[in-house]
Design an enzyme around this catalytic site. Structure first.
Site, PDB file in Angstrom:
ATOM      1  CB  THR A  12      -0.946  -0.002   1.208  1.00 27.83           C
ATOM      2  OG1 THR A  12      -1.815  -1.126   1.116  1.00 27.83           O
ATOM      3  CG2 THR A  12      -1.787   1.264   1.271  1.00 27.83           C
ATOM      4  CB  THR A  85      -0.165  -3.570   6.367  1.00 30.76           C
ATOM      5  OG1 THR A  85      -1.390  -3.539   5.624  1.00 30.76           O
ATOM      6  CG2 THR A  85       0.484  -2.199   6.357  1.00 30.76           C
TER       7      THR A  85
END
Length: 322
Positions: A12, A85
């Site tokens: 991300t 993540t």
């Protein structure tokens, strides 16, 4: 003068939305550095550029080789890995097993919000990670995750929220430090507990137990694997028909590790009638409060390294201690 080596892997922190609405990793490491207005004592290379949910064991092995190459460079004082993540805790744990002999900080970080958001956390997290990698205080801590200003050990860190800025924690233990306005504060010590060679881990079954899951279902799931990790109930318990299947595996030289579905607390062989005592009698090893995903990484790496039964059991015992 030494420098920090930043190794990008996508995620991300390096992502933007596209016209079709999909979000994917497209930003280069140099773009991330430009956002920081970074100093000359940081260099950037790329390992992969994908979302961490698409990683496989070969990806882990490639990243480990890139990190090891950087750590061997005498001009590198620390390494930062930008990472998605979703699986950052697994990569961090794998690196903690295979790179802990260099006594240089290895820091993973990422972002919960992609770079198109005005409040994206990627830039701040990366900046904090670089400060952590420059800190001599963390030179003996092995691999760490820096996120939302906190520093977490690779063994204990878990993603606890799908999109909150403070997306990580170490349940039961908390952070080992924090980064506050360029200042690195270490509140606990971290001692790496196992050292393995970097190999591509062998596939290991990860079985999360639920009500009604019996020995027959367990056998169907675990058939054809060379190792098994059970995320058991509570203290480390299972349906009364499962210990028989565990014994069958162990008798065939297939190691079985027991962890818990709970996010805090250790497994311990206490209960009978299918509980932890019976799993222990069947030959399973208990992994303290290590998560199932990390026990799977540990076992797969030991199997691919051709560790003996005794060596594997000893490593499980070492890593099960926080």
């Amino acid at each position: 003068m030494g420098h920090v080596q930043v190794i990008t892997t996508g995620g991300t922190i390096a992502s933007l939305p596209h016209e079709n609405g999909d979000v994917s990793a497209t930003l280069s490491g140099q773009h991330l550095m430009t956002q920081l207005g970074i100093e000359s004592n940081v260099k950037v290379t790329s390992s992969v550029t994908i979302g961490s949910y698409t990683f496989d064991y070969s990806t882990l092995f490639k990243i480990a080789n890139d990190v090891t190459k950087a750590l061997k460079n005498p001009d590198v004082t620390g390494v930062v890995i930008t990472h998605g993540t979703d699986t950052i805790e697994e990569t961090a744990f794998y690196l903690s097993l295979v790179t802990n002999s260099y006594q240089k900080p290895v820091i993973l970080t990422g972002a919960q919000f992609d770079a198109s958001y005005s409040f994206s956390d990627g830039t701040k997290n990366l900046q904090d990670a670089i400060y952590a990698a420059q800190s001599e205080k963390l030179s003996n801590f092995g691999t760490l995750v820096v996120f939302a200003g906190f520093i977490y050990s690779a063994r204990d860190v878990r993603k606890i929220d799908t999109n909150a800025l403070e997306g990580f924690d170490s349940p039961g233990w908390g952070p080992v430090g924090r980064v506050d306005n360029q200042k690195v504060i270490a509140s606990q010590n971290v001692s790496p507990s196992a050292s393995l060679e970097a190999t591509i881990p062998k596939p290991v079954a990860l079985v999360r137990l639920g009500i009604g899951m019996d020995g027959a279902e367990f056998r169907r799931i675990t058939d054809s694997y060379s190792g098994v990790v059970i995320e058991a109930f509570g203290r480390g318990n299972a349906h009364k028909t499962i210990p028989h299947e565990v014994k069958r595996l162990v008798d065939n030289s297939i190691p079985v590790i027991v962890t818990s579905r709970c996010i805090r607390g250790e497994v311990l062989p206490v209960y009978g009638n299918g509980g932890g005592k019976d799993l222990e009698r069947a030959g399973a090893w208990f992994a303290g409060d290590l998560s199932g995903e990390k026990a799977r990484i540990l076992l797969g790496t030991m199997l691919s390294s051709n560790k003996s039964w005794t060596e594997m059991k000893q490593n499980v015992e070492r890593v099960s201690q926080p």
